[in-house]
Motif scaffolding. Sequence first.
Motif, PDB file in Angstrom:
ATOM      1  N   VAL A   1       9.041 -16.535 -10.090  1.00  0.00           N
ATOM      2  CA  VAL A   1       7.740 -17.180  -9.995  1.00  0.00           C
ATOM      3  C   VAL A   1       7.615 -18.194 -11.132  1.00  0.00           C
ATOM      4  O   VAL A   1       8.153 -17.974 -12.228  1.00  0.00           O
ATOM      5  CB  VAL A   1       6.589 -16.137 -10.056  1.00  0.00           C
ATOM      6  CG1 VAL A   1       6.551 -15.445 -11.401  1.00  0.00           C
ATOM      7  CG2 VAL A   1       5.254 -16.760  -9.738  1.00  0.00           C
TER       8      VAL A   1
ATOM      9  N   ARG B   1      -0.142  -7.615  -9.604  1.00  0.00           N
ATOM     10  CA  ARG B   1       0.861  -8.345  -8.825  1.00  0.00           C
ATOM     11  C   ARG B   1       0.491  -9.824  -8.777  1.00  0.00           C
ATOM     12  O   ARG B   1      -0.635 -10.176  -8.420  1.00  0.00           O
ATOM     13  CB  ARG B   1       0.945  -7.776  -7.405  1.00  0.00           C
ATOM     14  CG  ARG B   1       2.059  -8.370  -6.554  1.00  0.00           C
ATOM     15  CD  ARG B   1       2.076  -7.699  -5.184  1.00  0.00           C
ATOM     16  NE  ARG B   1       3.250  -8.072  -4.404  1.00  0.00           N
ATOM     17  CZ  ARG B   1       3.341  -9.143  -3.629  1.00  0.00           C
ATOM     18  NH1 ARG B   1       2.282  -9.962  -3.521  1.00  0.00           N
ATOM     19  NH2 ARG B   1       4.438  -9.405  -2.961  1.00  0.00           N
TER      20      ARG B   1
ATOM     21  N   GLU C   1       1.509 -13.466  -7.131  1.00  0.00           N
ATOM     22  CA  GLU C   1       2.281 -14.103  -6.066  1.00  0.00           C
ATOM     23  C   GLU C   1       1.876 -15.564  -5.956  1.00  0.00           C
ATOM     24  O   GLU C   1       0.691 -15.882  -5.799  1.00  0.00           O
ATOM     25  CB  GLU C   1       2.061 -13.408  -4.724  1.00  0.00           C
ATOM     26  CG  GLU C   1       2.887 -14.046  -3.603  1.00  0.00           C
ATOM     27  CD  GLU C   1       2.754 -13.320  -2.280  1.00  0.00           C
ATOM     28  OE1 GLU C   1       3.541 -13.629  -1.361  1.00  0.00           O
ATOM     29  OE2 GLU C   1       1.858 -12.458  -2.159  1.00  0.00           O
TER      30      GLU C   1
ATOM     31  N   ALA D   1       6.991 -13.721  -6.358  1.00  0.00           N
ATOM     32  CA  ALA D   1       6.049 -12.667  -6.733  1.00  0.00           C
ATOM     33  C   ALA D   1       6.663 -11.773  -7.793  1.00  0.00           C
ATOM     34  O   ALA D   1       7.893 -11.619  -7.879  1.00  0.00           O
ATOM     35  CB  ALA D   1       5.660 -11.843  -5.509  1.00  0.00           C
TER      36      ALA D   1
END
Length: 375
Positions: free
Chosen positions: A4, A38, A40, A70
């Motif tokens: 990411v 999390r 993403e 992610a």
Amino acid sequence: MPTVKFRCERDVLADALGSAGRAATNRTGTLPVLAGVRLEVVGDTLTITGTDLELTIRLTIEVGGERDGATVVPARLVGDIVKALPAGAVEVDLADSSAAGDGSSEMSISAGRSQFSVRPLSIDDYPAQSEPAADAVTLPAAAMADALRQVVRAASTDDARAVLTGVLLAAEDDGLRMVATDSYRLAVRDLPESSMLGSGQKVLIPGRALSELQRLMGNEESLMVRLGEREATFEAGSTRLSTRLIEGEFPNYRNLLPSSYPNLLTISKPAIIEAIRRVKILAQDSTPVRMTLGGDTVQLTAITQDVGNAVEEIDAQYEGAEMTVAFNPDYLLAGIDAIDADDVTLATMDPMKPAVLRGAGQDDYLYLLMPVRVP
């Protein structure tokens, strides 16, 4: 493999991490990954999710996305890092350098001359998030936020009686009713113009979730609600909150609400709040505040053995028998503070029966409070 990369303004990212992170948990005995959030990235959209399996908060913000992907990172640690960075753009980068969860990859967080690296958590262990299947109902956010502010404060925080930690939402003939109690006080708010339940339907939603919902609604105009068999989902703007419903039977609160009270005190809300706050200074170790009712004044007294006492008298209108009734000062203040009116009424039967607080001339909200027995 986790990967990411994005850029975002510090304050925007810090607020988003803080909001989602409130659903993450650091409780022992739970999955370690639940202490994380999390992240993403898809295009220029960052989705941040936090969950403890009971409560889930997911929100999206616009970022400068440079690499889709992610990862899961420690919620509190990353939140603290971002808040501590200098103002301006923050760059977050997790390169595609290792397999998920093997402990060797690191995510860099940098701004200006500051740079941190954090090891991500295992994304494979993070709970999968499902989309709500129930039909959506749209409600005015301002009215819901106001109702939640008034009612949630009366819900219990003691998990020993789970049903009391929830807020009852029940369908009424003319709309929606919200009820909460911790067995010492009871808050009831009617929303006659709102409807999110079928006829006769009722659900019990955790007070903690609704408290978080208050924070998240902000200045949004509408609130989208989906009620499933075991879960409730709320959406306001780009934020979604999901929570499991509480199973169990809420107490029959209606029996606590007498149809009439013979004694009625009417008093200025600002005056009574200031007076309680002053005498409360001497109300130590759960000492109650006594209210002496009679005539055109009310006298507030707090007496703490071996410490001292406080007395204050304020103007009021009173109709009924002279009496002295005592209350927990924090619970009393919470009830008065919840009322949206210049004047507050306190209706009583006698010093040992529950008293009811309302806004003068208002019938959509009441706060029932058990008195404290004093010598």
